[in-house]
Design a protein around this motif. Structure first.
Motif: not given
Length: 189
Positions: A97-117
């Motif tokens: 395994i190697r250390a990386h400082a940059c990567f591509t990802a798929d993200i999903t935000l939480l609901s507003e009630e849970q802290g997503g903005t």
């Protein structure tokens, strides 16, 4: 499964100096694989990977010759400076395994009630990857803004490198609150 998928990997949770600083006991949970006394391991995280030899393994205050996945253990690494290993590093089979400082990802935000903005390119977030917590900047792909409960493809640039693999899950916080989660989809070669 290939050799890298089954290679030893342990998340560092704590580091203790022993014998007037000449040895280090690293504790954490073994994520996969196994480690034995005498094995070489690589300390992966910010900075260059350092190779160390395991001289002892402690499982619940009992010395063992071998530890396997899902065990919480302490690993004694003599001759390793305590400042070379810290929370957020991993111990791994050398070269797996190697250390990386940059990567591509798929993200999903939480609901507003849970802290997503709303999230926009250039926003600074606190990323939680295994036991590491590091600041990073997000760049959105194909959209101007991501709204709560929605997802997007992003590029993340971290302030310091951490041990990463494709399909690695992570969480992120914004303004001190949980904001969402994601999965690493691509690492630079």
């Amino acid at each position: 499964m290939n050799a890298v998928e089954t290679a030893f990997l342990m998340c560092v949770e704590d580091v203790f100096r022993l014998r007037q600083g000449r040895s280090v006991m690293v504790t954490g949970r073994i994520e996969r694989g196994r480690v034995r006394r005498g094995d070489e391991v690589e300390i992966v995280g910010p900075g260059d990977g350092v190779i160390a030899r395991v001289v002892d393994i402690d499982a619940c205050r009992v010395r063992v010759d071998e530890a396997r996945a899902d065990m919480h253990v302490g690993v004694l690494l003599p001759g390793t400076a305590a400042d070379l290993v810290e929370l957020g590093h991993v111990l791994a089979a050398p070269g797996s395994i190697r250390a990386h400082a940059c990567f591509t990802a798929d993200i999903t935000l939480l609901s507003e009630e849970q802290g997503g903005t709303d999230l926009m390119s250039g926003d600074r977030l606190r990323f939680h990857i295994r036991t590491a917590a590091v600041w990073g900047t997000v760049t959105l792909h194909g959209v101007d803004v991501v709204r709560p409960l929605h997802g997007a493809a992003v590029t993340v640039t971290l302030d310091e490198a951490v041990a990463l693999e494709e399909a690695q899950p992570f969480a992120f916080r914004r303004h001190g609150r949980a904001a969402g989660s994601g999965t690493v989809t691509r690492l630079p070669r």
